[in-house]
Enzyme design. Structure first.
Site: not given
Lengths: 603, 252
Positions: A441-443
């Protein structure tokens, strides 16, 4: 079960000796904060993390948030801890003082945030998302929205979320379909489905402020057509009291591999005609605004990697000191007087690997946070610029390398336990399951690696047009340090390993810059190992610096076990990780073609 | 009503203490130090009295090295109003001397109530509160697990733990209470209070300024590890046990 003990000694050492706490506290904006106060804050946070949050972690794992007809409830222990967390002022710690925060440096926040993440990633996600939402509102929203929402978000009375992902729009935000239609009174009717919304619905806060990416009716295709909207769960009256329920609902919670304690929500907006939302800033700039919180979030997710690694290490260490299993090779006494498994050579290898890598991850994260403070608060424009460049270069490392490492480190934690580690009751497995999401998550790691190889290296330029200027500058600085260390009477071996690994990183960087334009696919095929190489070198550099300081202290007669341990972990790191530099360079430079060699139909 | 709370900086309760190599005392170099846990209960009780409007001011006092200032600040962070450090440097200060120093401070401060921790976890002397009460000629309730203070009537009612259960005492103020762990649950400091704590009034004095001779009256001969537990053995029957107790252990 083990108890979390914040590694205050290592935290202080890294803050003071590696990340430049003294310089940060000397910045005029932090005149109110002194070293003693920072120390007192760390002590109090450590107590809170150990006694209040850490015990929640296995409970939330077994009894995560419960969904029924759109209502999400958490276990009472979560609710109590959240309330205490807010009342004791930890929630508002990173917020601008204007809205009730303490205005502390990032560097202090990062140490405290590491403690929350060690104690429970799932719990810490709620305040993390809120502080990200606060950052976006604070930077981009109108004064009116700020005044209405920020104070109650700052103290945690209301929580916040970020709504980017849709079923067809994951890493590619251009595919976003959620709509926002003007209602004629300055507000918008927002509709669409958002997924993977962390803490999208729960009963710990009185209201939830969703930041939602959506398209206006006349918006162009692509990223430029996406705007950011503030959509509260309950509408807020002018006097600040809560009004009607907005047209949005949590239609389901996801069943996940880890972070069971957090509510990962499917959010439906506008089923009954449109959720009322307010545009943040200018239309079409939603993605840029979201990235204000994304960069914060990336550092914080990287910190989850640091925190969960530390926790897994402590858990494994406690077990290894207790468990007795078989005599120790080469130690006859251990046949009659049994010793715990900590004395078996391979258990020691696992533990020192976990410990030294965690220390390297921590050093890089805190070093980056120190530059975040200088980038934002230094009165000297040149310092601000240089620090900002370092923050940008290092952010994908902190995010990508820390989280990938944490998956391996938490897995080693299970290995220390042997068969019992595979059994949930032991508690070691949770850390691996919780760590797994951090690299997604978050890239994802690939997104971080693409950023590192592309925007941060091969496409980065200074004013004079020098490509990869920041990366080249930093690696040159590391190489110079390694050169000197290689001449050190006691630490020459670390110096030589660092020198070799740094040269490997420099070689790869030059190669990447050269081939990036003509063969971007080859550069990107090797981007994840390149990110790993970058992490190993920067981490190894900061550990080598630590070793140099530790050696000086020992030479000065300080009989501190901590310094001996630091020398040992730095040596280990050099001999087990920095030595991988050459191999990684070969893998990246020569191996890219072999990744692409297998044609699509042959898979 | 003013409440005085004496607190002590001790080795943190989670640290495993070790004697110094030369056996002259406990190793304190590079050891984590914290507020004595029982003193946390004492501070908490005083702060609660203030929150209930019974106490008007909570003053914390510590006898110790300059570093004890950190301990005082941690008490200021949870709600004490003012701190006094009696800087005794690195000198060893024994319970009698501490009680005399505190008497000198109390004579100046004129508290109506002094709440101690029941004992310090470093030397476990369990003496200072009692000696102080005797020096003052005040009533004392040691090992308090319940307290109720009524200023108007000038009385404090204290439940204290004794071997058989709970004993309830009524004391006339001024008085001394020593706090047990069960008296209350100390709170966590709030972040804004941690940040403001250092700005609260703090004063420093010395034993000399208070006119107290702190020369130890007792001499520590040696501090050593307890003997290692020797392995046990099994006995076949009661007769063998009695015989061993009589002839080997010589206890009956």
């Amino acid at each position: 079960m083990s108890t979390y003990n914040a590694p205050l000694q290592d935290m202080r050492f890294v803050l003071n000796e590696i990340a430049g706490l003294k310089d940060v506290l000397a910045l005029p904006d932090f005149a109110e904060v002194d070293a003693d106060t920072v120390d007192a804050i760390l002590e109090e946070a450590a107590k809170f993390a150990t006694n209040v949050i850490d015990p929640l972690n296995p409970k939330g794992d077994k009894n995560g948030p419960h969904w029924k007809d759109g209502v999400v409830t958490v276990i009472p222990e979560y609710k109590d801890a959240y309330k205490q967390f807010c009342e004791n002022g930890w929630h508002s710690m990173p917020v601008d003082p204007q809205y009730g925060g303490q205005g502390l440096p990032h560097l202090v926040n990062i140490a405290v945030n590491e403690m929350w993440r060690s104690a429970s990633i799932a719990f810490a996600l709620c305040p993390m998302l809120t502080s990200g939402a606060i950052a976006s509102i604070w930077h981009h929203a109108s004064e009116e929205l700020k005044a209405k929402y920020l104070p109650k978000m700052a103290d945690g009375t209301w929580s916040g979320t970020m709504n980017l992902t849709e079923p067809q729009a994951g890493s590619d935000l251009t595919a976003i379909r959620s709509k926002a239609v003007p209602r004629g009174d300055g507000t918008y009717a927002v509709s669409g489905t958002k997924i993977f919304i962390t803490w999208g619905e729960h009963d710990m806060a009185e209201n939830i402020i969703h930041l939602v990416l959506a398209r206006l009716p006349d918006a162009p295709a692509g990223l430029k057509g996406i705007s950011l909207f503030l959509v509260p769960k309950f509408l807020v009256n002018d006097d600040g009291s809560l009004g009607a329920r907005n047209d949005l609902i949590c239609s389901a919670l996801e069943h996940k591999l880890g972070i069971h304690g957090s509510a990962t929500s499917v959010m439906s907006y506008g089923d009954k005609g449109g959720a009322i939302g307010w545009l943040i800033g200018d239309a079409g700039k939603g993605v840029a605004y979201m990235f204000t919180m994304m960069n914060h979030a990336r550092i914080n997710v990287g910190l989850e990697g640091v925190g969960v690694s530390e926790r897994a290490y402590q858990h494994a260490l406690a077990y290894a000191r207790e468990r007795i299993q078989g005599p120790i090779i080469g130690d006859k006494d251990s046949i009659t007087t049994p010793k715990p498994i900590l004395f078996h050579p391979d258990v020691r290898r696992l533990l020192i690997d976990m410990k030294s890598r965690t220390e390297a991850l921590r050093a890089v994260a805190y070093f980056t946070a120190g530059h975040m403070d200088k980038a934002q608060h230094s009165p000297d424009a040149a310092v601000r610029k240089q620090s900002q460049a370092y923050v940008e270069l290092l952010t994908p490392l902190v995010k990508g390398w820390s989280t990938e490492s944490s998956i391996e480190i938490t897995s080693e934690g299970i290995q220390v336990h042997g068969g019992t580690g595979f059994i949930e009751e032991t508690g070691a497995a949770q850390y691996l399951r919780d760590a797994r999401i951090t690299a997604i998550y978050e890239g994802t790691t690939a997104i971080q690696a693409n950023d590192y190889v592309g925007r941060k290296t091969a496409r980065e330029k200074d004013e004079a047009g020098n490509v990869g200027f920041t990366a080249r500058t930093l690696y040159k600085e590391i190489a110079a340090f390694a050169d000197n260390l290689a001449k050190d009477a006691k630490l020459a071996d670390i110096g030589r390993d660092l020198k070799e690994a740094t040269q490997a990183l420099i070689d790869v960087t030059e190669w990447v810059i050269k081939i990036y334009v003509a063969e971007p696919q080859v550069a990107h095929a090797g981007s994840v190992p390149y990110l790993k190489l970058g992490g190993i070198v920067v981490g190894g550099w900061l550990l080598a610096k630590s070793a140099l300081i530790a050696q000086k202290r020992l030479d000065a007669g300080e009989a501190e076990g901590y310094y001996k341990a630091k020398l040992a972990t730095a040596h280990y790191y050099a001999q087990h990780w920095l030595v991988q530099g050459r191999g990684l360079a070969k893998e990246i430079i020569e191996g890219g073609q072999s990744i692409l060699a297998l044609d699509e139909p042959l898979f | 009503m003013k409440v005085l709370v004496p607190i002590k900086r001790v080795v943190d309760k989670d640290v495993k203490v070790r004697p110094k190599a030369d056996e002259t005392g406990v190793e304190l170099a590079n050891v984590k130090m914290s507020i004595n846990p029982f003193d946390e209960n004492a501070v908490e009780e005083a702060v609660r009295l203030k929150e209930k409007g019974i106490a008007t001011e909570v003053v914390v006092v510590s006898v110790g090295p300059d570093k004890a200032r950190d301990t005082l600040v941690s008490a200021l962070a949870v709600g004490a109003d003012r701190a006094i450090l009696v800087d005794s440097g690195d000198a060893e200060v024994q319970p009698l001397a501490i009680a005399k120093l505190l008497k000198a401070v109390a004579d100046k401060e004129q508290p109506q109530l002094v709440i101690f921790g029941r004992q310090a976890i470093d030397d476990d002397a369990v003496q200072t509160g009692q000696i102080f009460a005797a020096l003052q000629g005040w009533g004392q309730a040691a090992f308090a697990s319940i307290s109720k203070v009524d200023v108007a009537s000038g009385k404090a009612t204290v439940g204290r733990e004794i071997d058989g259960g709970l004993e309830t005492l009524e004391l006339s103020l001024p008085a001394v209470i020593t706090a047990d762990l069960r008296l209350n649950e100390p709170r966590y400091a709030k972040l804004p209070d941690v940040m403001k704590a250092k700005k609260k009034p703090q004063e420093t004095t010395t034993p000399a300024a208070l006119g107290i001779d702190i020369t130890p009256r007792l001499k520590t001969l040696k501090v050593s590890e307890p003997p290692k537990r020797k392995g046990g053995g099994k006995v076949a029957d009661v007769a063998e046990l009695v015989s061993k107790l009589k002839n080997e252990a010589k206890v009956i």
